[in-house]
Design an enzyme around this catalytic site. Structure first.
Site: not given
Ligand code: GDP
Length: 140
Positions: A11, A51, A114, A117, A128
Site C-alpha cells: 500500500k 474495494y 497498514n 492487502h 482480485e
C-alpha cells in the site's frame, strides 16, 4: 495443502517509506514466490472498484483516499496454502492487534495505513488477480 495464488498489494504507506523490499523479503523467506508484479498509481475509479465490497462501510471514503495517495505495488504470490499463509504473514488489520513478527506489527502505521492487502478467500484471490493481471502477465 495445495499450491495456490493470491493477490498482494503493497500500500501507499509502504511505497512512501521505501519498504517494498523489506516486506517482500518476509513473503519470500516464508516460501511464497512473486510470480507477477507491477507498480502503479491507482485511479479513484480503480480504488473504488477494487474495494466495492466495502462501499457501505464508514471508512470507505477514507480508505479509497488513502489507496490513491501514492503508488502501490500489486503482485501475485504463489505457494503452498498461499492465501492463508499470506494472511498469517500480514497479521491483523489493526497493527495494535497484530502478532509479533507479522508485517503489520513490524511496519504498519495505523488500522488504515497498514502496509499490505491480501485476498481473504479463493474466490477473492481469483477475482482480485484478474482485476490487475492478464494470464500472460503471470509467470510461475
Ligand atoms: P483486511 O482484510 O485485513 O485488509 O481488512 P478489511 O477487509 O476489513 O479492510 C480493508 C482495509 O480497510 C484495511 O486493510 C484497512 O486499510 C482499511 N480499514 C479497515 N478497518 C478500518 C477502519 O476502521 N478505519 C479505516 N480508516 N480504515 C480501515
Amino acid at each position: 495443502m495445495a499450491t495456490e495464488r493470491t493477490l498482494s498489494i503493497l500500500k501507499p504507506d509502504a511505497t512512501r517509506r521505501n519498504l517494498t523490499g523489506k516486506i517482500n523479503a518476509v513473503f519470500e523467506e516464508a516460501g511464497l514466490r512473486i510470480i507477477a508484479q507491477r507498480r502503479l498509481h491507482l485511479s479513484q475509479a480503480q480504488a473504488e472498484a477494487f474495494y466495492a465490497a466495502h462501499r457501505e462501510r464508514g471508512f470507505f471514503k477514507d480508505l479509497v483516499g488513502f489507496m490513491v495517495s501514492g503508488p502501490v505495488v500489486v503482485q501475485v504470490l504463489e505457494g503452498e496454502d498461499a492465501i492463508a499463509l499470506n494472511r498469517k504473514l500480514m497479521g491483523a488489520t489493526n497493527p495494535a492487534n497484530a502478532d509479533p513478527g507479522t508485517i503489520r506489527k513490524l511496519f504498519a502505521e495505523s488500522i488504515e495505513a497498514n502496509s499490505v492487502h491480501g485476498s481473504d478467500s479463493a474466490e477473492a484471490a481469483a477475482q482480485e488477480i484478474g482485476f490487475f493481471f492478464a494470464g500472460t502477465d503471470i509467470v510461475g
